[in-house]
Design an enzyme around this catalytic site. Sequence first.
Site, PDB file in Angstrom:
ATOM      1  N   ASP A  44       0.852  -1.200   0.000  1.00  0.00           N
ATOM      2  CA  ASP A  44       0.000   0.000   0.000  1.00  0.00           C
ATOM      3  C   ASP A  44       0.881   1.241   0.000  1.00  0.00           C
ATOM      4  OD1 ASP A  44      -2.423  -1.397   2.346  1.00  0.00           O
ATOM      5  OD2 ASP A  44      -2.187  -1.591   0.175  1.00  0.00           O
ATOM      6  N   ASP A  47       0.446   8.010   8.233  1.00  0.00           N
ATOM      7  CA  ASP A  47       0.764   6.636   8.633  1.00  0.00           C
ATOM      8  C   ASP A  47       2.048   6.617   9.446  1.00  0.00           C
ATOM      9  OD1 ASP A  47      -0.145   4.847   5.590  1.00  0.00           O
ATOM     10  OD2 ASP A  47      -1.226   5.235   7.463  1.00  0.00           O
ATOM     11  N   GLU A 105       2.032  -2.848  11.070  1.00  0.00           N
ATOM     12  CA  GLU A 105       1.845  -2.993   9.634  1.00  0.00           C
ATOM     13  C   GLU A 105       2.922  -2.244   8.872  1.00  0.00           C
ATOM     14  OE1 GLU A 105      -0.745  -0.583   7.416  1.00  0.00           O
ATOM     15  OE2 GLU A 105      -1.439  -2.225   6.149  1.00  0.00           O
ATOM     16  N   GLU A 106       3.412  -1.157   9.502  1.00  0.00           N
ATOM     17  CA  GLU A 106       4.357  -0.291   8.794  1.00  0.00           C
ATOM     18  C   GLU A 106       5.788  -0.799   8.847  1.00  0.00           C
ATOM     19  OE1 GLU A 106       1.270   2.148   7.639  1.00  0.00           O
ATOM     20  OE2 GLU A 106       3.313   1.923   6.912  1.00  0.00           O
ATOM     21  N   ASP A 156      -2.015  -1.925  13.740  1.00  0.00           N
ATOM     22  CA  ASP A 156      -2.066  -1.216  12.473  1.00  0.00           C
ATOM     23  C   ASP A 156      -2.269   0.243  12.872  1.00  0.00           C
ATOM     24  OD1 ASP A 156      -3.978  -1.564   9.365  1.00  0.00           O
ATOM     25  OD2 ASP A 156      -2.453  -0.131  10.045  1.00  0.00           O
ATOM     26  N   LEU A 202      -2.484   3.180  11.532  1.00  0.00           N
ATOM     27  CA  LEU A 202      -3.482   4.022  10.874  1.00  0.00           C
ATOM     28  C   LEU A 202      -4.092   3.250   9.714  1.00  0.00           C
ATOM     29  CD1 LEU A 202      -4.429   6.789  11.762  1.00  0.00           C
ATOM     30  CD2 LEU A 202      -3.284   7.749   9.782  1.00  0.00           C
ATOM     31  N   ASP A 203      -5.144   2.498  10.063  1.00  0.00           N
ATOM     32  CA  ASP A 203      -5.769   1.621   9.077  1.00  0.00           C
ATOM     33  C   ASP A 203      -6.752   2.421   8.220  1.00  0.00           C
ATOM     34  OD1 ASP A 203      -6.435  -1.262   8.263  1.00  0.00           O
ATOM     35  OD2 ASP A 203      -8.383  -0.353   8.645  1.00  0.00           O
ATOM     36  N   GLU A 238      -5.082  -7.074  12.298  1.00  0.00           N
ATOM     37  CA  GLU A 238      -6.418  -6.618  11.862  1.00  0.00           C
ATOM     38  C   GLU A 238      -7.464  -7.661  12.237  1.00  0.00           C
ATOM     39  OE1 GLU A 238      -5.363  -5.886   7.671  1.00  0.00           O
ATOM     40  OE2 GLU A 238      -5.829  -3.769   7.961  1.00  0.00           O
TER      41      GLU A 238
HETATM   42  P1  P6P Z   1     -10.135  -2.621  -0.488  1.00  0.00           P
HETATM   43  C1  P6P Z   1      -7.524  -0.463   4.356  1.00  0.00           C
HETATM   44  O1  P6P Z   1      -6.453  -0.444   3.421  1.00  0.00           O
HETATM   45  C2  P6P Z   1      -7.838  -1.934   4.640  1.00  0.00           C
HETATM   46  O2  P6P Z   1      -6.725  -2.574   5.185  1.00  0.00           O
HETATM   47  C3  P6P Z   1      -9.049  -2.035   5.569  1.00  0.00           C
HETATM   48  O3  P6P Z   1      -9.139  -0.981   6.466  1.00  0.00           O
HETATM   49  C4  P6P Z   1     -10.224  -2.018   4.600  1.00  0.00           C
HETATM   50  O4  P6P Z   1     -11.349  -2.720   5.105  1.00  0.00           O
HETATM   51  C5  P6P Z   1      -9.651  -2.721   3.362  1.00  0.00           C
HETATM   52  O5  P6P Z   1      -8.227  -2.581   3.430  1.00  0.00           O
HETATM   53  C6  P6P Z   1     -10.151  -2.079   2.085  1.00  0.00           C
HETATM   54  O6  P6P Z   1      -9.589  -2.834   1.023  1.00  0.00           O
HETATM   55  O7  P6P Z   1      -9.402  -3.656  -1.299  1.00  0.00           O
HETATM   56  O8  P6P Z   1     -11.630  -2.871  -0.468  1.00  0.00           O
HETATM   57  O9  P6P Z   1      -9.798  -1.191  -0.841  1.00  0.00           O
END
Ligand code: P6P
Length: 347
Positions: free
Chosen positions: A76, A82, A105-106, A128, A130-131, A287
């Site tokens: 990502d 982040d 995650e980072e 994580d 900043l998810d 997560e």
């Molecule tokens: P997609 C954000 O990057 C994440 O890890 C979660 O917070 C979120 O539910 C999912 O990925 C979104 O992924 O592929 O639908 O954009």
Amino acid sequence: VKTGVLRDLREKMFNKIVTLDEFIIRSEKENPSSSGSFSRLLRDIGIAAKIVNREVNKAGLVNILGVEGSTNSTGDDVQKLDIFANEKFIETLSYSGEVCGIASEENQEFIPVKSNDTSKAQYVVVMDPLDGSSNIDVNVSVGTIFGVYKRKSPDNGPCKSEDFLQKGTEMVAAGYVLYGTSTLLVYTTGNGVNGFTLDPSIGEFCLSHRNIQMPKAGNYYSVNQGYYLKFDLEMRRYIDHCSDLNYRLRYIGSMVSDIHRIMFQGGIFLYPNTRKYPKGKLRLLYECYPMAFLIEQAGGTAMTCKLERVMEMEIHSLHQTSSIAMGSRDMVRDMKEFVEKYGTVIK
Ligand code: P6P
């Protein structure tokens, strides 16, 4: 217990503010064996959340928006916020003296926390920081997800990978911070789920959602419909079923926001395996496990799309992924019936 019930009643009647710190100290007193270090760790997570919240709220003003240019362990784009959030949580947790290691995650590898008295640092934190950060630039809510384990390695040395590669059932605490229209910290230590709303006027998280129990049924389904044609047949049939029943599709693309809605309005959150993510996209350690812990403690169910209980999944690497289907008990049960009918379930 009687005094606790009377006290809670009195607080409700007189609308007494219970801060996160008070709540943690009270929980510690109710658990005679607790040494206080776990309480200090939880309070430090609250402090880090307040620091991150301050920056998230002014991200549009201060030049910390925009892609940092690097990518994280799952490819990502990494946003500056982040990195800020990651650094703040690592700094605060490292300073606490209660933590011997952090997995984020980072960071590709876990971060051993140096301390002159490692015997005190009995916990590791997985997070994580900043998810959902791709939503920052468009002012959509984002969140922090965290889980806490007791270390397994000898406490006279540095943390080891065995401290992090523990099943979800070994987690001693899990929670999330939702930086949304208001900032909430929701966590469990295995005795129910409680939510605290940040009151900026006093800079305190205040108890606002006591003993959260999600609706056992619901009519919201949360999935990235854009991948529909890439899901296995059983998932497509279940999603068709939700649509046939006129359930409402709500997908924010920020797991903390989607799960938080389910906590209060019921529903099911799905991130099935696809051809792009054959083992699912979401990360099991920081997560899926923490969210599954919270969902189960709030009366819901958390499975993989191959019907394994998420909390029981074996973990072999920090950034291992998993498919996930979690939320209201009755909806996950319906999903299970579709997988059994149309799917190739691992027996
Ligand atoms: P997609 C954000 O990057 C994440 O890890 C979660 O917070 C979120 O539910 C999912 O990925 C979104 O992924 O592929 O639908 O954009």
